[in-house]
Design a protein around this motif. Sequence first.
Motif, PDB file in Angstrom:
ATOM      1  N   VAL A  20       2.140   6.810  -6.814  1.00  2.39           N
ATOM      2  CA  VAL A  20       1.114   7.765  -7.246  1.00  2.39           C
ATOM      3  C   VAL A  20       1.588   9.185  -6.971  1.00  2.39           C
ATOM      4  CG1 VAL A  20      -1.225   8.615  -6.766  1.00  2.39           C
ATOM      5  CG2 VAL A  20      -0.815   6.157  -7.020  1.00  2.39           C
ATOM      6  N   ARG A  21       2.143   9.409  -5.785  1.00  6.20           N
ATOM      7  CA  ARG A  21       2.598  10.752  -5.414  1.00  6.20           C
ATOM      8  C   ARG A  21       3.756  11.213  -6.289  1.00  6.20           C
ATOM      9  NH1 ARG A  21       3.584   9.668  -0.632  1.00  6.20           N
ATOM     10  NH2 ARG A  21       5.850   9.424  -0.748  1.00  6.20           N
TER      11      ARG A  21
ATOM     12  N   ARG B 212       4.328  10.253  -9.303  1.00  7.37           N
ATOM     13  CA  ARG B 212       3.904  10.260 -10.704  1.00  7.37           C
ATOM     14  C   ARG B 212       4.825   9.407 -11.579  1.00  7.37           C
ATOM     15  NH1 ARG B 212      -0.955  11.053 -10.994  1.00  7.37           N
ATOM     16  NH2 ARG B 212      -0.870  11.909 -13.125  1.00  7.37           N
ATOM     17  N   THR B 213       5.182   8.224 -11.063  1.00  7.24           N
ATOM     18  CA  THR B 213       5.930   7.282 -11.885  1.00  7.24           C
ATOM     19  C   THR B 213       4.978   6.706 -12.930  1.00  7.24           C
ATOM     20  OG1 THR B 213       5.402   5.348 -10.527  1.00  7.24           O
ATOM     21  CG2 THR B 213       7.315   6.667  -9.862  1.00  7.24           C
ATOM     22  N   PRO B 214       5.518   6.070 -13.984  1.00 12.59           N
ATOM     23  CA  PRO B 214       4.617   5.482 -14.989  1.00 12.59           C
ATOM     24  C   PRO B 214       3.597   4.524 -14.387  1.00 12.59           C
ATOM     25  CG  PRO B 214       6.848   5.550 -15.839  1.00 12.59           C
ATOM     26  CD  PRO B 214       6.932   5.983 -14.400  1.00 12.59           C
ATOM     27  N   LEU B 215       4.063   3.644 -13.500  1.00 14.70           N
ATOM     28  CA  LEU B 215       3.119   2.727 -12.860  1.00 14.70           C
ATOM     29  C   LEU B 215       2.155   3.473 -11.948  1.00 14.70           C
ATOM     30  CD1 LEU B 215       5.421  -0.300 -11.946  1.00 14.70           C
ATOM     31  CD2 LEU B 215       3.581  -0.268 -13.628  1.00 14.70           C
ATOM     32  N   GLY B 216       2.645   4.491 -11.252  1.00 14.74           N
ATOM     33  CA  GLY B 216       1.792   5.264 -10.354  1.00 14.74           C
ATOM     34  C   GLY B 216       0.692   5.994 -11.094  1.00 14.74           C
ATOM     35  N   ILE B 217       1.006   6.531 -12.253  1.00 20.52           N
ATOM     36  CA  ILE B 217      -0.002   7.241 -13.051  1.00 20.52           C
ATOM     37  C   ILE B 217      -1.110   6.286 -13.475  1.00 20.52           C
ATOM     38  CG2 ILE B 217      -0.393   8.395 -15.262  1.00 20.52           C
ATOM     39  CD1 ILE B 217       2.463   9.562 -14.975  1.00 20.52           C
ATOM     40  N   GLN B 218      -0.724   5.110 -13.923  1.00 20.78           N
ATOM     41  CA  GLN B 218      -1.730   4.147 -14.358  1.00 20.78           C
ATOM     42  C   GLN B 218      -2.559   3.631 -13.184  1.00 20.78           C
ATOM     43  OE1 GLN B 218      -0.373   0.433 -16.003  1.00 20.78           O
ATOM     44  NE2 GLN B 218      -2.075   0.345 -17.442  1.00 20.78           N
TER      45      GLN B 218
ATOM     46  N   GLY C  85       0.820  -1.218   0.000  1.00 22.62           N
ATOM     47  CA  GLY C  85       0.000   0.000   0.000  1.00 22.62           C
ATOM     48  C   GLY C  85       0.846   1.256   0.000  1.00 22.62           C
ATOM     49  N   ASP C  86       1.920   1.256   0.811  1.00 19.08           N
ATOM     50  CA  ASP C  86       2.821   2.415   0.843  1.00 19.08           C
ATOM     51  C   ASP C  86       3.526   2.594  -0.496  1.00 19.08           C
ATOM     52  OD1 ASP C  86       2.131   2.926   3.447  1.00 19.08           O
ATOM     53  OD2 ASP C  86       3.951   2.046   4.316  1.00 19.08           O
ATOM     54  N   LEU C  87       3.960   1.481  -1.105  1.00 16.70           N
ATOM     55  CA  LEU C  87       4.622   1.562  -2.407  1.00 16.70           C
ATOM     56  C   LEU C  87       3.682   2.159  -3.445  1.00 16.70           C
ATOM     57  CD1 LEU C  87       6.443  -1.896  -2.583  1.00 16.70           C
ATOM     58  CD2 LEU C  87       7.476   0.335  -2.111  1.00 16.70           C
ATOM     59  N   LEU C  88       2.428   1.744  -3.386  1.00 11.50           N
ATOM     60  CA  LEU C  88       1.441   2.255  -4.335  1.00 11.50           C
ATOM     61  C   LEU C  88       1.245   3.755  -4.151  1.00 11.50           C
ATOM     62  CD1 LEU C  88      -0.596   1.593  -6.538  1.00 11.50           C
ATOM     63  CD2 LEU C  88      -2.243   0.995  -4.753  1.00 11.50           C
ATOM     64  N   ARG C  89       1.067   4.174  -2.901  1.00 13.45           N
ATOM     65  CA  ARG C  89       0.867   5.599  -2.634  1.00 13.45           C
ATOM     66  C   ARG C  89       2.102   6.424  -3.023  1.00 13.45           C
ATOM     67  NH1 ARG C  89      -2.192   3.167   1.464  1.00 13.45           N
ATOM     68  NH2 ARG C  89      -0.381   2.842   2.818  1.00 13.45           N
TER      69      ARG C  89
ATOM     70  N   ALA D 261      18.781  -9.218 -17.632  1.00 16.39           N
ATOM     71  CA  ALA D 261      17.494  -8.847 -17.054  1.00 16.39           C
ATOM     72  C   ALA D 261      17.503  -7.366 -16.749  1.00 16.39           C
ATOM     73  CB  ALA D 261      17.227  -9.657 -15.782  1.00 16.39           C
ATOM     74  N   GLU D 262      16.321  -6.757 -16.736  1.00 17.30           N
ATOM     75  CA  GLU D 262      16.225  -5.313 -16.656  1.00 17.30           C
ATOM     76  C   GLU D 262      16.060  -4.833 -15.223  1.00 17.30           C
ATOM     77  OE1 GLU D 262      14.060  -2.106 -19.555  1.00 17.30           O
ATOM     78  OE2 GLU D 262      13.123  -4.015 -19.146  1.00 17.30           O
ATOM     79  N   THR D 263      16.750  -3.773 -14.854  1.00 20.26           N
ATOM     80  CA  THR D 263      16.610  -3.160 -13.539  1.00 20.26           C
ATOM     81  C   THR D 263      15.709  -1.946 -13.653  1.00 20.26           C
ATOM     82  OG1 THR D 263      18.831  -3.856 -12.922  1.00 20.26           O
ATOM     83  CG2 THR D 263      17.824  -2.110 -11.618  1.00 20.26           C
ATOM     84  N   LEU D 264      14.695  -1.865 -12.824  1.00 22.71           N
ATOM     85  CA  LEU D 264      13.769  -0.738 -12.852  1.00 22.71           C
ATOM     86  C   LEU D 264      13.794  -0.023 -11.519  1.00 22.71           C
ATOM     87  CD1 LEU D 264      10.665  -2.369 -14.583  1.00 22.71           C
ATOM     88  CD2 LEU D 264      12.505  -1.045 -15.640  1.00 22.71           C
ATOM     89  N   THR D 265      13.694   1.281 -11.550  1.00 19.07           N
ATOM     90  CA  THR D 265      13.583   2.079 -10.343  1.00 19.07           C
ATOM     91  C   THR D 265      12.251   2.776 -10.342  1.00 19.07           C
ATOM     92  OG1 THR D 265      14.563   4.031 -11.365  1.00 19.07           O
ATOM     93  CG2 THR D 265      16.071   2.457 -10.364  1.00 19.07           C
ATOM     94  N   LEU D 266      11.951   3.469  -9.254  1.00 18.47           N
ATOM     95  CA  LEU D 266      10.662   4.150  -9.161  1.00 18.47           C
ATOM     96  C   LEU D 266      10.453   5.128 -10.307  1.00 18.47           C
ATOM     97  CD1 LEU D 266      10.371   4.924  -5.356  1.00 18.47           C
ATOM     98  CD2 LEU D 266       9.150   3.196  -6.657  1.00 18.47           C
ATOM     99  N   ASN D 267      11.494   5.791 -10.744  1.00 20.60           N
ATOM    100  CA  ASN D 267      11.379   6.795 -11.788  1.00 20.60           C
ATOM    101  C   ASN D 267      11.956   6.316 -13.115  1.00 20.60           C
ATOM    102  OD1 ASN D 267      10.226   8.984 -10.209  1.00 20.60           O
ATOM    103  ND2 ASN D 267      12.141   8.867  -9.068  1.00 20.60           N
ATOM    104  N   SER D 268      11.938   5.003 -13.306  1.00 23.17           N
ATOM    105  CA  SER D 268      12.509   4.449 -14.516  1.00 23.17           C
ATOM    106  C   SER D 268      11.814   4.984 -15.747  1.00 23.17           C
ATOM    107  CB  SER D 268      12.383   2.926 -14.490  1.00 23.17           C
ATOM    108  OG  SER D 268      12.776   2.367 -15.711  1.00 23.17           O
TER     109      SER D 268
END
Length: 266
Positions: A46-47, A49-55, A39-43, A91-98
Amino acid sequence: MQLRRAARLILVGAPGVGKGTQTERMLKRYPQLSSISSGDLLRDNVRQRTPLGIQADSLMKTGQLVPDNMILRLIRNALTTRGWLIPASGAETLTLNSSSTATSHIHADSDPSSLPPLHAREDYDYSDDPDASFILDGFPRTSDQATQLADLLPINMVIHIHTPTSIILDRICNRWIHAPSGRVYNTTYNKPKVDKVDDVTGEALTQRDDDKPEVWERRLKQFGETSAPLLEHYDKQNVLWTVEGNSSDEITPKIFEEFGRRFGVH
């Protein structure tokens, strides 16, 4: 207390059983443990505005649930960012702002099922360093989610906290509040001086709608139905351990003893 190897932990228990209390106590006793809350990761996403957060934000605003594949990506990103999950070569490394090609095409109106598949377990190495220890909160809740999580890394202890339904109902349904101040009373062990009256102001106490017995009975029944396959899944993996007790103070020492036996420095 120090740990000798990484603990990858999940707490399972009915609503009102005190999972949050046990998590707080474990984090305090074992400084190498961290809490990773879906839940914290999701919030956070969203805050920020990462690609996953926007969706995810778009889905939630239309009343839709955030699908498992998105939650798993948030967990994977958090673990790789901390260095606890290490992508193998290629394999691909992703970050919050990838802004990588795996997430840069994600738009608010995209179909979540169109996300690229997650890599399989063999595409990752996971750290067994004691500092890579965590309690995963909020995921998985079903056996299917547990299977998907196992494709990222193995959970090596699942604590099932069990308190009798009658005790939970007594604890929750006898709770009365003074809404303006937030003071909480319980007619079993913390009674107001005058029945249903606030000690300080003399104003009437109220009961939350979601604290009523019929509401909690439905919640507990639903938990029992959904958790049984999850517990069976982890039992087959030989990582399930059940602790029983009527209160958090009774349960905590048992958890400390068993967790220390499995992961602590002897």
